[in-house]
Scaffold this motif. Structure first.
Motif, short mmCIF file in Angstrom:
data_model
loop_
_atom_site.label_atom_id
_atom_site.label_comp_id
_atom_site.label_asym_id
_atom_site.label_seq_id
_atom_site.Cartn_x
_atom_site.Cartn_y
_atom_site.Cartn_z
N ARG A 28 1.04 -1.18 0.12
CA ARG A 28 0.12 -0.03 -0.10
C ARG A 28 0.78 1.02 -0.17
NH1 ARG A 28 -4.50 -2.74 3.69
NH2 ARG A 28 -5.45 -3.65 1.92
N LYS A 29 2.20 1.24 0.66
CA LYS A 29 2.85 2.44 0.67
C LYS A 29 3.66 2.54 -0.70
CE LYS A 29 2.73 2.80 5.75
NZ LYS A 29 3.60 2.73 7.01
N LYS A 30 4.19 1.67 -1.00
CA LYS A 30 5.25 1.58 -1.98
C LYS A 30 4.64 1.53 -3.35
CE LYS A 30 8.72 2.18 0.96
NZ LYS A 30 9.57 3.50 0.92
N GLY A 31 3.56 1.08 -3.62
CA GLY A 31 2.81 0.59 -4.78
C GLY A 31 3.09 -0.63 -5.14
N PRO A 32 2.58 -1.12 -6.22
CA PRO A 32 2.28 -2.52 -6.82
C PRO A 32 3.68 -2.97 -6.77
CG PRO A 32 1.42 -0.96 -8.58
CD PRO A 32 1.83 -0.02 -7.30
N PRO A 34 5.48 -7.18 -7.62
CA PRO A 34 5.17 -8.63 -8.19
C PRO A 34 4.25 -9.26 -7.08
CG PRO A 34 7.56 -7.90 -8.67
CD PRO A 34 7.00 -7.05 -7.78
N LEU A 35 3.20 -9.86 -7.68
CA LEU A 35 2.23 -10.46 -6.72
C LEU A 35 2.71 -11.75 -6.43
CD1 LEU A 35 -0.67 -10.42 -5.48
CD2 LEU A 35 -1.67 -11.26 -7.62
N ALA A 36 3.06 -12.48 -7.33
CA ALA A 36 3.62 -13.96 -7.29
C ALA A 36 4.40 -14.21 -5.96
CB ALA A 36 4.01 -14.63 -8.47
N ARG A 37 5.59 -13.07 -6.26
CA ARG A 37 6.84 -13.29 -5.08
C ARG A 37 6.20 -12.74 -3.79
NH1 ARG A 37 11.07 -8.93 -6.38
NH2 ARG A 37 9.30 -7.62 -5.26
N ALA A 38 5.13 -12.00 -3.78
CA ALA A 38 4.65 -11.35 -2.36
C ALA A 38 3.66 -12.68 -1.89
CB ALA A 38 3.66 -10.35 -2.39
N LEU A 39 2.92 -13.45 -2.60
CA LEU A 39 2.01 -14.57 -2.21
C LEU A 39 2.93 -15.54 -1.78
CD1 LEU A 39 -0.67 -14.70 -5.04
CD2 LEU A 39 -1.07 -13.68 -2.53
N ARG A 40 4.19 -15.93 -2.20
CA ARG A 40 4.91 -17.05 -2.02
C ARG A 40 5.42 -16.67 -0.52
NH1 ARG A 40 6.53 -16.97 -7.36
NH2 ARG A 40 8.77 -15.74 -6.73
N PHE A 41 5.90 -15.40 -0.22
CA PHE A 41 6.51 -15.10 1.00
C PHE A 41 5.52 -15.33 2.04
CE2 PHE A 41 6.57 -11.72 4.20
CZ PHE A 41 8.15 -12.09 4.65
N TYR A 42 4.31 -14.82 1.92
CA TYR A 42 3.20 -14.79 3.03
C TYR A 42 2.64 -16.42 3.17
CZ TYR A 42 3.16 -9.72 3.60
OH TYR A 42 3.66 -8.36 3.85
N ALA A 43 2.59 -16.83 1.83
CA ALA A 43 2.16 -18.38 2.48
C ALA A 43 2.98 -19.14 3.14
CB ALA A 43 2.23 -19.03 0.69
N GLU A 44 4.38 -18.98 2.85
CA GLU A 44 5.44 -19.52 3.89
C GLU A 44 5.17 -18.81 5.29
OE1 GLU A 44 10.34 -19.96 4.45
OE2 GLU A 44 9.39 -19.54 2.58
N ASP A 45 5.26 -17.83 5.48
CA ASP A 45 5.12 -16.79 6.67
C ASP A 45 3.82 -17.48 7.70
OD1 ASP A 45 6.24 -14.98 8.42
OD2 ASP A 45 4.28 -14.05 7.90
N MET A 46 2.75 -17.66 6.68
CA MET A 46 1.32 -17.71 7.46
C MET A 46 0.99 -19.28 7.36
SD MET A 46 -0.38 -14.44 5.68
CE MET A 46 -2.01 -14.85 6.41
N ALA A 102 -2.65 0.26 -16.52
CA ALA A 102 -1.66 -0.58 -16.94
C ALA A 102 -0.52 -0.76 -16.30
CB ALA A 102 -1.45 -0.06 -18.30
N ALA A 103 -0.16 0.46 -15.74
CA ALA A 103 1.22 0.29 -14.63
C ALA A 103 0.92 -0.30 -13.43
CB ALA A 103 1.41 1.79 -14.35
N ILE A 104 -0.17 -0.44 -13.16
CA ILE A 104 -0.39 -1.31 -11.73
C ILE A 104 -0.38 -2.76 -12.10
CG2 ILE A 104 -2.58 -2.04 -10.12
CD1 ILE A 104 -3.56 0.81 -10.53
N HIS A 105 -0.96 -3.01 -13.38
CA HIS A 105 -0.73 -4.38 -13.83
C HIS A 105 0.49 -4.90 -13.94
CE1 HIS A 105 -5.07 -4.98 -13.90
NE2 HIS A 105 -5.27 -4.26 -15.09
N GLY A 109 2.95 -7.80 -12.09
CA GLY A 109 3.35 -8.81 -13.19
C GLY A 109 2.30 -9.81 -13.39
N LEU A 110 1.17 -9.39 -13.57
CA LEU A 110 0.01 -10.00 -13.94
C LEU A 110 -0.05 -10.60 -15.27
CD1 LEU A 110 -2.96 -8.07 -12.07
CD2 LEU A 110 -1.27 -10.06 -11.26
N GLU A 111 -0.64 -11.61 -15.57
CA GLU A 111 -0.66 -12.37 -16.84
C GLU A 111 -1.93 -11.71 -17.51
OE1 GLU A 111 -1.97 -16.18 -16.02
OE2 GLU A 111 0.31 -16.86 -15.02
N PRO A 112 -1.96 -11.70 -18.93
CA PRO A 112 -2.93 -10.88 -19.52
C PRO A 112 -4.35 -11.39 -19.37
CG PRO A 112 -1.17 -11.53 -21.02
CD PRO A 112 -1.02 -12.10 -19.82
#
Length: 985
Positions: A28-32, A34-46, A102-105, A109-112
């Motif tokens: 939220r503070k730094k902007g969008p 890569p989602l995949a990387r963030a999800l992997r991190f939190y999946a392991e952490d949680m 488009a910049a958010i996507h 790093g989202l797929e089309p």
């Protein structure tokens, strides 16, 4: 469903929700990122490593989700935050654009395929955001994460979401509130500064939500005393107090350790139903700060016990000023909601004076609701030793007492505020900013009752394509002797009540609506209390004679339903349930009739505070299904909840007052198709007969012109404002001669230097009155008349379902011939034409933007009203006009002459008329001549040059935009420097 409500999400989806919530929160503070990387991190952490983290899984859940699914809501909110962020450091794209999305996507790093799903389910918002006219200011909000807290605004935003606000609406409110707060002074600054601003909303359109957001952000930033001036009625003050207590202050701050039954809201339905905000404990025990109320719903400001203790804000570091962040972080904020009453404000001023030196250290925010009423000084500055009006004087005293006080006015009718003398340092002129709010989604305003500039011919308009046909019903004098229109309005009230009951029975949305707590009809004919009593008696008689339980009443209702309610709802119900026929509705009429008149009192008279205070018309305390009769008390800030049918016949002399009487504006979720306005045509204002419906249309045009110009001038040129708030008054227009923007004593201030009007019909009206000046002008125009063609040309323009035809003599003038003539003209009020002359001079200079001017002298079809003018022996048609506004004429032109002239200047498309098209050229302007004869002037075969007014209108070439991007230039008259002028170039 919100981020706090995941109970309905299957467990696998719940895990996915938790992971996405954590991942997006980290961005939220730094902007969008890569989602995949963030999800992997939190999946392991949680410890959610078994969860399917692929985008395919996300697409499957979102594509099959209900609109309130928690995961979809989470993404909707986050995308809205990024879409609206005007300070985004992670991108240089414009907010709310496809480029921003488009910049958010790309950042995520989202797929089309995922991008397509998100854009389909959560499209880029079409809201334009607030429009701001502002002085340059020193940015300070970039440091907001390092100073103060982030407590009250997030909780307010979450509460709005739980109330059903969509993510775009919350993000839009966030942005609008931020635009206000960033223009206030930094509460931690060493040097005190008083910012003064104005926020312009729409009548009954949610201004309270905006200033609640502003207060939330301001106290988070460090403001520690908030004074809300909550209208001139006890009820309005109490309503504002309750709203702030419920949505901002919260239960813990209200109770402060007391038991639930000790609360001043113990008997309030919303309190019992747990609808007041909860913080999960006193904010001060959770690392934030408390809000201490100095007023309650039932108690306005009173002199404080034990001196001024309740207002003395504690300082943790005694050697440091209160505005130092080390003190602000730990001090509680004080909130008071005060009625605009001289004695109440006097008590407050007296108490504040007792604080002493600390007063100069307190960051203060003053919110003035309905700031154009009572707050503005209406004493003429030309009067010697003039005293300020009472409320204005007390507000001025507050500002003088507190050097760190910020003043923000809120109104839907801003004209009185922008006409304040900007040089009066003790007044409340919005010298720093004027912010115009977006028209909210779901709001019914003036535009929803008028077919403004509709291209559909009147004979082709239907309930589906015409706002007027759907919602407006005429009240004409000839129908009033037998109360025909009033009876029909009451029948409509009963019918729409029955439809609401029917929709309640249809169940939850999309077809049903849940429970309609209020259903009201407003009858507004007079401001006099004796008239209200008579009208209430008449309504009671009509109610009991209505026969709603018998065959005669049912037959009237059947006919009205078949001819009005059913066809309108069929076209405009927007998915809500509509009975198949009257028989399906009929069983619900009895229930509706009982809700309205079951206590044998279907009518409530509201013409004084006491009517409201005893609870009869307090919409917060109980559900109301009644007919309301009243005048002034039913205007100006008082919201008539559930208003469905309005019967309106009360006129007013200025636009601000008339607009505030439009209580039929507002949000009508679930019954928009049922709204009806019965409005007077041919009402009397003084000795004048006026059309109230036409008056509201004129107000709409005035208002929209004002807002559109603000939007146009809000664009920065080379990083600097085009205009400042002090230059706004000339933007206020007046479409009806008798309907001034606001009361006369509020209209003074600035003078326009130039107004550019490419492709616009302009109509000067300030012609001289003396014989010598008229003779002079006629002499200037006589050679032009002599040079006109001897034969007329027949012009036609087809458009808007109408055919505009006229004949005119013609000629061409070069700019070098026209401009000396215009420079030499004499005027009664030269300031009116000077701004136009400056523009015409500019486009006539090198590089020239006008090649020539077509002169048209329209001629009447018949032989009457013709005469020779000046030295010419030729005769021309003359026109009869009167000076309706003192020295100014009303309208000069005739509507049928305008479209062809606009077409020739390139402002409107071709309609195929060969004569008109023969004269069209890209750099051609048009001048239309109107020799005028005033009432009482003898008009024979030759007009006396000293008695004819040589009036004209003009349309500059549509392409003649001037030399730069600026639209206007002004002279602001500073009354402290007498006749000197400050020129803004």
């Amino acid at each position: 469903m919100t981020t706090e409500d995941t109970s309905a999400v299957p467990s696998a989806h719940g895990d996915l929700y938790d992971l996405h919530d954590a991942a997006l929160a980290g961005m939220r503070k730094k902007g969008p990122k890569p989602l995949a990387r963030a999800l992997r991190f939190y999946a392991e952490d949680m410890d959610h490593e078994g969860t399917d983290l692929t985008e395919a899984a996300l697409r499957e859940v979102l594509s099959t989700a209900h609109t309130d699914h928690a995961l979809l809501w989470l993404w909707r909110r986050q995308l809205a935050d990024w879409d609206f962020d005007s300070r985004a450091a992670w991108t240089d794209t414009e907010p709310r654009t496809e480029e921003r999305r488009a910049a958010i996507h790309a950042g995520l790093g989202l797929e089309p395929e995922t991008r397509k799903v998100l854009d389909t389910l959560i499209p880029v918002s079409k809201l334009t955001g607030p429009v701001v006219i502002s002085r340059e200011f020193t940015p300070w909000r970039g440091r907001r994460e390092q100073q103060g807290h982030h407590w009250y605004w997030p909780r307010y935003a979450e509460l709005l979401a739980r109330k059903g606000w969509d993510a775009d609406a919350v993000a839009n409110l966030d942005e609008a509130a931020e635009r206000v707060v960033e223009r206030l002074a930094d509460p931690t600054a060493e040097q005190p500064y008083q910012s003064r601003g104005l926020v312009v909303g729409y009548v009954q359109s949610g201004k309270t939500a905006n200033f609640t957001g502003v207060i939330a952000k301001a106290v988070d930033a460090g403001y520690r005393l908030v004074i809300v001036l909550g209208g001139t009625l006890n009820l309005l003050r109490a309503q504002t107090q309750r709203r702030l207590d419920m949505e901002l202050v919260g239960r813990e701050n209200i109770l402060r350790g007391a038991s639930e039954v000790e609360s001043d809201y113990a008997a309030d339905e919303a309190w019992v139903q747990d609808k007041f905000l909860r913080h999960g404990g006193l904010p001060s025990t959770r690392g934030a700060f408390d809000i201490i109320r100095l007023t309650t719903r039932d108690n306005d400001y009173k002199p404080l016990a034990q001196g001024i203790g309740a207002l003395e804000i504690e300082k943790r570091e005694q050697t440091l000023p209160l505005y130092d962040p080390r003190n602000l972080r730990h001090s509680a904020a004080r909130l008071m909601v005060v009625k605009k009453n001289k004695s109440v404000l006097a008590k407050l001023v007296k108490d504040l004076k007792k604080i002493g030196p600390l007063l100069s250290e307190i960051p203060v925010l003053i919110i003035d609701d309905e700031s154009d009423e009572a707050s503005v000084n209406t004493t003429s500055p030309s009067k010697p030793d003039a005293n300020r009006t009472a409320i204005n004087e007390k507000i001025s005293e507050l500002l003088q007492l507190m050097p760190r006080a910020q003043y923000v006015g809120y109104t839907a009718t801003p004209f009185a505020n922008v006409f304040i003398d900007p040089s009066d340092t003790e007044d409340v002129f919005p010298r720093d900013f004027i912010l115009s709010l977006d028209r909210p989604a779901g709001y019914m305003g003036v535009q929803d009752f008028h077919d403004l500039d509709s291209a559909i011919p009147p004979e082709e308009r239907t309930f589906a394509n015409s706002q007027e046909k759907a919602h407006v019903r005429d009240v004409r004098k000839e129908d009033e002797e037998d109360d025909v229109c009033l009876r029909e309005a009451m029948d409509m009230f009963v019918l729409t009540a029955a439809v609401k009951v029917y929709r309640e029975c249809a169940g939850p949305e999309p077809l049903g609506t849940g429970h309609f707590r209020h259903h009201t009809m407003l009858v507004h004919e007079s401001r006099l209390q004796r008239d209200h009593r008579e009208l209430a008696a008449k309504l009671l008689r009509l109610w009991y004679d209505g026969g709603y339980a018998g065959p005669s009443g049912r037959e009237r209702l059947r006919k009205l339903y078949d001819t009005d309610v059913a066809p309108v709802s069929a076209a405009r119900a927007d998915g809500f349930a509509v009975p198949a026929d009257f028989e399906e509705l009929a069983p619900h009429i009895g229930a509706a009739w009982m809700r309205i008149g079951g206590n044998e009192n279907p009518v409530i008279v509201v013409n004084g505070d006491q009517d409201i205070e005893r609870g009869e018309a307090d919409f917060d305390r109980r559900g109301i299904w009644k007919i309301l009769v009243g005048g002034q008390k039913l205007s100006r800030g008082y919201t008539v909840e559930g208003l469905t049918v309005t019967y309106y016949r009360r006129s007013a002399g200025n636009a601000s007052t008339l607009m505030q009487m439009g209580r039929w504006f507002g949000f009508r979720k679930g019954y928009r198709d049922l709204v009806r306005l019965y409005i007077g045509r041919g009402e009397t204002l003084g000795a004048k007969e006026v059309d109230l419906y036409e008056a509201f249309e004129a107000i709409c045009r005035d208002e929209e012109t004002f807002r559109e110009q603000l939007k146009q001038y809000a664009v920065l040129i080379d990083g600097r404002p085009q205009i400042t708030p002090a230059q706004v008054p000339p933007l206020v227009s007046q479409h009806l001669p008798w309907l001034k923007p606001t009361s006369r004593e509020k209209m003074y201030n600035a003078r326009l230097v130039e107004v550019r009007s490419p492709g616009k019909w302009e109509e000067p009206t300030a012609y001289p009155k003396t014989s010598a000046a008229l003779r002079h002008n006629t002499g200037l125009w006589t050679p032009v008349l002599d040079g006109l063609s001897t034969e007329t040309a027949a012009f036609t323009y087809e458009g808007g379902g109408k055919s505009h035809r006229f004949s005119a003599f013609t000629d061409f003038l070069a700019p070098g011939d026209l401009m000396p003539l215009l420079r030499s003209l004499k005027w009664q009020t030269g300031q009116q034409f000077e701004p136009h002359l400056a523009y015409l001079e500019e486009i006539s200079k090198s590089p020239r933007q006008v090649d020539d001017w077509l002169v048209l002298a329209p001629q009447h079809a018949g032989s009457g009203r013709r005469a020779a003018i000046g030295s010419s022996d030729r005769s021309f048609s003359w026109f009869s006009r009167d000076r309706r506004r003192g020295p100014l004429f009303g309208a000069i032109s005739e509507p049928k002459h305008r479209p062809a002239a606009l077409r020739i200047a390139g402002a409107v498309p071709s309609c195929g008329d060969p004569t008109t098209e023969r004269y069209v050229a890209e750099r051609r302007g048009v001048v239309v001549l109107y020799p005028l004869v005033e009432s009482g002037v003898e008009a024979g075969g030759r007009l006396d040059p000293g008695q004819v007014v040589m009036a004209f209108c003009f349309v500059a070439p549509y392409s003649a935009e001037g030399s730069d991007s600026r639209v206007v230039r002004f002279t602001t008259v500073d009354s402290s420097r007498e006749d000197q002028a400050i020129i803004h170039v």
